[in-house]
Design a protein around this motif. Structure first.
Motif, PDB file in Angstrom:
ATOM      1  N   SER A  86      19.533  13.040   4.979  1.00  0.00           N
ATOM      2  CA  SER A  86      20.806  13.544   4.447  1.00  0.00           C
ATOM      3  C   SER A  86      20.664  14.935   3.850  1.00  0.00           C
ATOM      4  O   SER A  86      21.500  15.348   3.066  1.00  0.00           O
ATOM      5  CB  SER A  86      21.339  12.578   3.382  1.00  0.00           C
ATOM      6  N   PHE A  87      19.600  15.654   4.216  1.00  0.00           N
ATOM      7  CA  PHE A  87      19.382  16.994   3.685  1.00  0.00           C
ATOM      8  C   PHE A  87      20.485  17.937   4.148  1.00  0.00           C
ATOM      9  O   PHE A  87      20.755  18.057   5.347  1.00  0.00           O
ATOM     10  CB  PHE A  87      18.018  17.518   4.135  1.00  0.00           C
TER      11      PHE A  87
ATOM     12  N   TYR B 189      12.606  24.418   8.160  1.00  0.00           N
ATOM     13  CA  TYR B 189      13.057  23.091   7.742  1.00  0.00           C
ATOM     14  C   TYR B 189      13.324  22.204   8.958  1.00  0.00           C
ATOM     15  O   TYR B 189      13.025  21.006   8.945  1.00  0.00           O
ATOM     16  CB  TYR B 189      14.311  23.193   6.881  1.00  0.00           C
ATOM     17  N   ALA B 190      13.884  22.800  10.011  1.00  0.00           N
ATOM     18  CA  ALA B 190      14.136  22.035  11.231  1.00  0.00           C
ATOM     19  C   ALA B 190      12.823  21.570  11.858  1.00  0.00           C
ATOM     20  O   ALA B 190      12.698  20.424  12.301  1.00  0.00           O
ATOM     21  CB  ALA B 190      14.925  22.879  12.230  1.00  0.00           C
ATOM     22  N   ALA B 191      11.826  22.465  11.869  1.00  0.00           N
ATOM     23  CA  ALA B 191      10.517  22.113  12.428  1.00  0.00           C
ATOM     24  C   ALA B 191       9.841  21.021  11.612  1.00  0.00           C
ATOM     25  O   ALA B 191       9.028  20.249  12.137  1.00  0.00           O
ATOM     26  CB  ALA B 191       9.628  23.348  12.490  1.00  0.00           C
ATOM     27  N   SER B 192      10.165  20.944  10.334  1.00  0.00           N
ATOM     28  CA  SER B 192       9.575  19.927   9.459  1.00  0.00           C
ATOM     29  C   SER B 192      10.321  18.601   9.526  1.00  0.00           C
ATOM     30  O   SER B 192       9.936  17.642   8.856  1.00  0.00           O
ATOM     31  CB  SER B 192       9.585  20.428   8.001  1.00  0.00           C
TER      32      SER B 192
END
Length: 289
Positions: free
Chosen positions: A156-157, A145-148
Motif C-alpha cells: 500500500s506504499f 522504489y519500483a526496483a525494490s
C-alpha cells in the motif's frame, strides 16, 4: 498567480533554478515563521531533515558528465546537487543568519533535527529554531522504489512529496504546546531487531499516553500495532492519509498529532518509524493551567 502557494516561490530570484524540494521547504518554513511576527531573526537557526534531497538535479548534472564530458556539464546546476542547497536558499530568502544544519536520514531524522534544535536552545546560542522536514520524489527515486518492489500490487506504499515545519523555542510560562521528550537512536539491522527497538522506544513514555499511529501504509504497520498494543489509539478518520514522504511525513504526523491535543488528550505519543535506520518517538503535550 492563482491559489497555488508554490507559484510565488517560483518567482523568487534565488529559487528560479531550484529543485521542487526548495519550494516545498520555502512554503512550509514561511508558514511556521509567521509565528515569529516582527521579532528579529538574528538569533534564529534552521535544522532541515532530508531523505533523498534534490536527486533530479544530481541525476541531470552527472548524466551530462557521463554523456558530454565534464567540460560540458552545467556549472549552474552543480550547486543544486548538494544536499544542503535547499537549506541555503531557505536561509537567504527568509533572512535567517543563524546556524543551519542539514541532517540526512530516514523518517527518524525528523526527531534528530528536533533534538539538535533543543541543544541549540538549551545552550542559549539561538532563541528560536526552525525545524523542517522535506522530501522530493524525483524519477530516479521512484525507479529505485519500483526496483525494490515497493509498488507491488500487494503493498500500500503511496509516494508523496512536500515539507512540514515547526518553529521551536525553549518552553516558557504560558506556553500551551510542548514537545516534552524526544526519544532517538533505537537502531536496527533487521526486522527482528526492529521489533526490539520499537519495544525499547515505546517503553520510554508512560503507558497512559495514547498513541498517534503513523505507520499505516508501510512495512512497519504490523510492528507498530504490536509495539503499541497496550495503549489507547487516537481516532484520526478526519485526517486524510498524505502518502509516504519520509522526513516530510514525520513532520506532517507531528502537526496532525498536535491538532488532536486538547482537554480530552493532553498528552500524545507519536512514534516515528524510520524505515531504513532507526525508530524514534515524540511526547507531545499541552498545559492546562
Amino acid at each position: 498567480l492563482g491559489s497555488d502557494p508554490l507559484k510565488r516561490w517560483q518567482m523568487e530570484p534565488r529559487l528560479r533554478r531550484a529543485s521542487p524540494i526548495a519550494l516545498y521547504m520555502a512554503e512550509a518554513a514561511a508558514q511556521a515563521m509567521a509565528g515569529l511576527g516582527d521579532a528579529p531573526r538574528d538569533r534564529v537557526g534552521i535544522v532541515a531533515a532530508l531523505f533523498t534531497g534534490s536527486l533530479a538535479f544530481s541525476q541531470r548534472f552527472f548524466q551530462d558528465v557521463i554523456t558530454d564530458g565534464q567540460k560540458f556539464a552545467s556549472p549552474a546546476i552543480f550547486p543544486e546537487t548538494v544536499f544542503n542547497s535547499p537549506l541555503s536558499h531557505l536561509a537567504s530568502i527568509l533572512n535567517i543568519p543563524g546556524a543551519c544544519y542539514a541532517i540526512v536520514g530516514d523518517e527518524s531524522a525528523w526527531v534528530t533535527a528536533i533534538l539538535a534544535a533543543a541543544a541549540w536552545l538549551r545552550s542559549g546560542s539561538m532563541d528560536h529554531v526552525l525545524v523542517v522536514g522535506a522530501e522530493e520524489m524525483a524519477p530516479i527515486a521512484l525507479n529505485a522504489y519500483a526496483a525494490s518492489g515497493w509498488f507491488h500490487p500487494g503493498r500500500s506504499f503511496i509516494p508523496s512529496e512536500g515539507a512540514g515545519a515547526l518553529l521551536l523555542r525553549s518552553a516558557k510560562n504560558g506556553d500551551r504546546l510542548i514537545i516534552r521528550t524526544a526519544a532517538d537512536g533505537f537502531t536496527y539491522r533487521s526486522r527482528r531487531e526492529a521489533a526490539s527497538a520499537a519495544t525499547a522506544c515505546m517503553e520510554m513514555s508512560p503507558v497512559k499516553l495514547p498513541v498517534f499511529h503513523s505507520a499505516q501504509h508501510n512495512w512497519m504497520a504490523s510492528l507498530e500495532t504490536k509495539a503499541t498494543a497496550s495503549r489507547k489509539s487516537l481516532p484520526d478518520e478526519q485526517l486524510p492519509y498524505c502518502g509516504e514522504a519520509f522526513t516530510a511525513s514525520a513532520a506532517w504526523h507531528t502537526l496532525r498529532a498536535i491538532s488532536l491535543l486538547g482537554d480530552a488528550h493532553p498528552g500524545i505519543l507519536q512514534p516515528v518509524w524510520g524505515q531504513t535506520q532507526q525508530i524514534s518517538s515524540l511526547e507531545l503535550s499541552i498545559r492546562r493551567d
